[in-house]
Design an enzyme around this catalytic site. Structure first.
Site, PDB file in Angstrom:
ATOM      1  N   LYS A   1       0.839  -1.214   0.000  1.00  0.00           N
ATOM      2  CA  LYS A   1       0.000   0.000   0.000  1.00  0.00           C
ATOM      3  C   LYS A   1       0.872   1.262   0.000  1.00  0.00           C
ATOM      4  O   LYS A   1       0.639   2.197  -0.781  1.00  0.00           O
ATOM      5  CB  LYS A   1      -0.906  -0.022   1.235  1.00  0.00           C
ATOM      6  CG  LYS A   1      -1.533   1.296   1.593  1.00  0.00           C
ATOM      7  CD  LYS A   1      -2.899   1.484   1.018  1.00  0.00           C
ATOM      8  CE  LYS A   1      -3.390   2.903   1.257  1.00  0.00           C
ATOM      9  NZ  LYS A   1      -4.712   3.165   0.803  1.00  0.00           N
TER      10      LYS A   1
ATOM     11  N   LYS B   1      -0.494  11.358   5.122  1.00  0.00           N
ATOM     12  CA  LYS B   1      -0.346  10.234   6.061  1.00  0.00           C
ATOM     13  C   LYS B   1       0.410   9.088   5.397  1.00  0.00           C
ATOM     14  O   LYS B   1       1.379   8.560   5.939  1.00  0.00           O
ATOM     15  CB  LYS B   1      -1.739   9.762   6.511  1.00  0.00           C
ATOM     16  CG  LYS B   1      -1.699   8.480   7.318  1.00  0.00           C
ATOM     17  CD  LYS B   1      -3.070   7.886   7.562  1.00  0.00           C
ATOM     18  CE  LYS B   1      -2.933   6.505   8.188  1.00  0.00           C
ATOM     19  NZ  LYS B   1      -4.199   5.824   8.418  1.00  0.00           N
TER      20      LYS B   1
HETATM   21  P1  NAD Z   1     -12.552   7.755   9.773  1.00  0.00           P
HETATM   22  O1  NAD Z   1     -11.845   8.675  10.699  1.00  0.00           O
HETATM   23  O2  NAD Z   1     -13.744   8.230   9.024  1.00  0.00           O
HETATM   24  O3  NAD Z   1     -12.959   6.397  10.555  1.00  0.00           O
HETATM   25  C1  NAD Z   1     -12.227   5.840  11.611  1.00  0.00           C
HETATM   26  C2  NAD Z   1     -13.232   5.433  12.676  1.00  0.00           C
HETATM   27  O4  NAD Z   1     -12.545   4.749  13.722  1.00  0.00           O
HETATM   28  C3  NAD Z   1     -13.969   6.619  13.294  1.00  0.00           C
HETATM   29  O5  NAD Z   1     -15.371   6.421  13.194  1.00  0.00           O
HETATM   30  C4  NAD Z   1     -13.499   6.602  14.748  1.00  0.00           C
HETATM   31  O6  NAD Z   1     -14.487   7.050  15.663  1.00  0.00           O
HETATM   32  C5  NAD Z   1     -13.183   5.128  14.935  1.00  0.00           C
HETATM   33  N1  NAD Z   1     -12.302   4.843  16.069  1.00  0.00           N
HETATM   34  C6  NAD Z   1     -11.223   5.559  16.485  1.00  0.00           C
HETATM   35  N2  NAD Z   1     -10.665   4.957  17.556  1.00  0.00           N
HETATM   36  C7  NAD Z   1     -11.415   3.861  17.810  1.00  0.00           C
HETATM   37  C8  NAD Z   1     -11.329   2.836  18.782  1.00  0.00           C
HETATM   38  N3  NAD Z   1     -10.365   2.813  19.719  1.00  0.00           N
HETATM   39  N4  NAD Z   1     -12.266   1.851  18.757  1.00  0.00           N
HETATM   40  C9  NAD Z   1     -13.245   1.870  17.812  1.00  0.00           C
HETATM   41  N5  NAD Z   1     -13.369   2.811  16.870  1.00  0.00           N
HETATM   42  C10 NAD Z   1     -12.455   3.788  16.869  1.00  0.00           C
HETATM   43  O7  NAD Z   1     -11.420   7.250   8.744  1.00  0.00           O
HETATM   44  P2  NAD Z   1     -11.657   6.495   7.347  1.00  0.00           P
HETATM   45  O8  NAD Z   1     -11.615   7.494   6.240  1.00  0.00           O
HETATM   46  O9  NAD Z   1     -12.809   5.557   7.481  1.00  0.00           O
HETATM   47  O10 NAD Z   1     -10.280   5.696   7.237  1.00  0.00           O
HETATM   48  C11 NAD Z   1     -10.068   4.502   7.987  1.00  0.00           C
HETATM   49  C12 NAD Z   1      -8.740   3.882   7.549  1.00  0.00           C
HETATM   50  O11 NAD Z   1      -8.796   3.619   6.141  1.00  0.00           O
HETATM   51  C13 NAD Z   1      -7.528   4.798   7.761  1.00  0.00           C
HETATM   52  O12 NAD Z   1      -6.443   4.008   8.204  1.00  0.00           O
HETATM   53  C14 NAD Z   1      -7.273   5.390   6.381  1.00  0.00           C
HETATM   54  O13 NAD Z   1      -5.924   5.736   6.188  1.00  0.00           O
HETATM   55  C15 NAD Z   1      -7.689   4.226   5.491  1.00  0.00           C
HETATM   56  N6  NAD Z   1      -8.117   4.625   4.148  1.00  0.00           N
HETATM   57  C16 NAD Z   1      -8.997   5.649   3.969  1.00  0.00           C
HETATM   58  C17 NAD Z   1      -9.384   6.005   2.683  1.00  0.00           C
HETATM   59  C18 NAD Z   1     -10.363   7.144   2.454  1.00  0.00           C
HETATM   60  O14 NAD Z   1     -10.499   7.568   1.302  1.00  0.00           O
HETATM   61  N7  NAD Z   1     -11.053   7.624   3.464  1.00  0.00           N
HETATM   62  C19 NAD Z   1      -8.877   5.318   1.576  1.00  0.00           C
HETATM   63  C20 NAD Z   1      -7.998   4.249   1.785  1.00  0.00           C
HETATM   64  C21 NAD Z   1      -7.622   3.907   3.084  1.00  0.00           C
END
Ligand code: NAD
Length: 290
Positions: free
Chosen positions: A162, A237
């Site tokens: 990734k 990130k």
């Molecule tokens: P987001 O911030 O929308 O979602 C993360 C969720 O995790 C939040 O709802 C938060 O409340 C929850 N959380 C935090 N700590 C927690 C805990 N201890 N227990 C339970 N829940 C907890 O982020 P996202 O956009 O959904 O991204 C999630 C992952 O996917 C990240 O690692 C990001 O880098 C990766 N990602 C995101 C995208 C994108 O376009 N958004 C694309 C590829 C990869």
């Protein structure tokens, strides 16, 4: 399958919904007050994992992943799968895998590409590290949440794939944007620039599939005021994770480092935060050499 899903944010919520919609039983947990159609939300992470055959995590970073792993793995059933789909540092992925193995849990690190749109449409690509039997058993779930899953080898290799992919993506997006800004200043029409480059040796996914110039090429975030898409913050990130990994293994990555520094300036000192990562084009439009 019985699935525990931890982290129901922008990505996790639609992924969990798609699994439930496909007939799996999904128990969910998030630290925020969330609701996801067809997913039963439980009051703790522990509650979600005790009966799960597969626990899926979709969390912000490696530190949070490690704390969730510490809270949950000991309560999971022997032989079940801990499937982390978050993007985290390779070191955290390997530590969590070690912990899982010590508890006879099968670890998979399976970060995704495809963004929020891909999560909603079930068209994500998964890059997967971990044992063969875990990959085979999780395939059914990858097929629901995505269109492709590539087994990249042992634990940590999904995260390695990734960050290498996104290091190329960050650098090619910057190169594409600065070339468009140069072409503008040389008086070259943007459509002509696209028509040439997209069919010549400068072509790339950034140019052909995600063109940063509004009104040119396919529909992209540039046509929607650079609303993400994939945000500059998330690109920063991933480029930062690539630099951490490169330092760990003493690999020379000057382009990746410069791409990271440019996105850092864009996000932290300019107006890039919250914008799509292709908004580098309007940034370069405004810039001169000095
Ligand atoms: P987001 O911030 O929308 O979602 C993360 C969720 O995790 C939040 O709802 C938060 O409340 C929850 N959380 C935090 N700590 C927690 C805990 N201890 N227990 C339970 N829940 C907890 O982020 P996202 O956009 O959904 O991204 C999630 C992952 O996917 C990240 O690692 C990001 O880098 C990766 N990602 C995101 C995208 C994108 O376009 N958004 C694309 C590829 C990869």
């Amino acid at each position: 399958m019985n699935i525990g899903f931890i982290g129901l944010g922008n990505m996790g919520a639609p992924m969990a919904y798609n699994l439930a919609q496909a007939g799996h039983t999904v128990l969910g947990f998030d630290t925020e007050n969330v609701t996801v159609e067809k997913v039963e939300i439980l009051p703790s992470a522990r509650n979600c994992v005790e009966t799960a055959e597969v626990v899926i995590t979709m969390l912000p970073n490696g530190e949070i992943l490690q704390s969730v792993a510490n809270e949950t793995i000991r309560y999971m059933q022997e032989g079940s799968i801990f499937l982390d789909c978050s993007t985290v540092d390779v070191g955290s992925a390997k530590l969590v895998a070690e912990k899982a193995k010590n508890h006879k849990i099968i670890p998979l690190d399976a970060p995704v590409s495809g963004g929020i749109g891909g999560a909603k449409e079930g068209t994500l690509t998964f890059m997967v590290g971990g044992p063969d039997d875990g990959f085979s058993r999780a395939k059914e779930l990858f097929n629901v949440m995505g269109q492709k899953a590539v087994h990249c080898g042992g634990s940590g290799n999904g995260q390695s794939a990734k960050i290498c992919n996104n290091m190329i993506l960050g650098a090619t997006m910057i190169a594409t944007c600065e070339a468009f800004a140069l072409a503008d200043k040389l008086g070259l029409d943007r459509q002509a620039m696209f028509d040439v480059v997209s069919t010549s040796s400068g072509y790339s996914w950034s140019m052909n599939a995600y063109c940063p110039a509004p009104g040119i090429g396919p529909q992209t975030p540039s046509d929607n005021d650079y609303i993400p898409g994939f945000s500059s913050d998330l690109m920063l990130k991933d480029l930062s994770l690539a630099q951490i990994a490169a330092k760990d293994v003493n690999s020379d990555t000057p382009m990746g480092n410069l791409a990271m520094l440019l996105y850092k300036t864009f996000v932290e000192e300019e107006d890039g935060s919250g914008k799509d990562f292709s908004a580098m084009l309007p940034r370069f439009e405004k810039k001169t050499r000095n």
